[in-house]
Design an enzyme around this catalytic site. Structure first.
Site, mmCIF file in Angstrom:
data_model
loop_
_atom_site.group_PDB
_atom_site.id
_atom_site.type_symbol
_atom_site.label_atom_id
_atom_site.label_comp_id
_atom_site.label_asym_id
_atom_site.label_seq_id
_atom_site.Cartn_x
_atom_site.Cartn_y
_atom_site.Cartn_z
ATOM 1 N N CYS A 1 0.899 -1.139 -0.216
ATOM 2 C CA CYS A 1 0.342 0.119 0.010
ATOM 3 C C CYS A 1 0.790 1.194 -0.488
ATOM 4 C CB CYS A 1 -1.071 -0.242 0.916
ATOM 5 S SG CYS A 1 -2.228 -1.188 0.614
ATOM 6 N N THR A 2 2.050 1.296 0.860
ATOM 7 C CA THR A 2 2.668 2.804 0.374
ATOM 8 C C THR A 2 3.159 2.699 -0.434
ATOM 9 O OG1 THR A 2 4.197 1.652 3.047
ATOM 10 C CG2 THR A 2 4.614 2.989 1.496
#
Length: 216
Positions: free
Chosen positions: A45-46
């Site tokens: 997700c980062t």
């Protein structure tokens, strides 16, 4: 609630790291993309949010607002953005909803109504909160995609799909692997006479498959 293409999306009010928003008002006359994530400070997700930040100019060119969702709180979002910006080398100027109560995740059918966040939870507890929703200025759902936690989203494809959706508002469709500048498809419901009047010249591949230059 099960959301399908052309349904009006929920009009929720939520807290973000940039303050309170009411979704339909926030969209306004723009297109919008809602990106959801199962937890802050997760590796895939980062990288994804970093990609969203890097594309700020591309979203703006397409009159499109982007909005994140993650099931952690505002303060975590603010801290996470430091990592997002560090990894991507770009400012994360978009808001991220703090969906701690799972209201947005449930309204968009990413989690069942009875879902809850247990103590000591992990991203696996909200693993299905990994979707992309493209929404038109009419507040209707135009496209949705859901990814597993192990596969990062392809933002070139999301941009391509957005371009295709915006092109389709001009009364055409787009073929497989279509890119901006390539020929488009005339819908079968349009007669040859009307196609000539509207688009000028076109190529008939099959009676049901006719191609023409993309309208400007």
């Amino acid at each position: 609630m099960s959301l399908r293409i052309n349904d009006t999306v929920p009009n929720f009010t939520a807290e973000t790291d940039q303050g309170t928003i009411t979704f339909h008002d926030w969209i306004g006359d723009s297109w919008a993309i809602l990106f959801s994530h199962p937890k802050d400070f997760t590796p895939v997700c980062t990288t994804e949010f970093s990609a969203v930040a890097q594309l700020a100019d591309e979203w703006a060119k397409r009159n499109t607002k982007v909005l994140g969702v993650s099931v952690d709180g505002v303060e975590d979002h603010k801290k996470w953005k430091n990592d997002i910006e560090s990894y991507g080398g770009a400012k994360a100027g978009f808001p991220i909803i703090a969906d701690e109560g799972l209201e947005v995740s449930k309204q968009f059918d990413m989690l069942p109504a009875e879902a809850y966040l247990p103590d000591g939870r992990t991203p696996a507890d909200s693993a299905t909160v990994r979707s992309v929703f493209i929404i038109g200025p009419d507040k209707q759902l135009k496209l949705s995609m859901t990814y597993p936690m192990t596969v990062g989203r392809n933002f070139a494809e999301i941009l391509r799909a957005l371009d295709g959706l915006q092109m389709s508002t001009k009364g055409v469709a787009t073929p497989a692997n279509w890119e901006v500048g390539q020929d488009v498809i005339i819908p079968p419901a349009v007669s040859n006479e009307d196609a000539t009047a509207k688009f000028g010249e076109f190529e008939t591949v099959f009676p049901y498959l006719r191609k023409t230059k993309a309208p400007s």
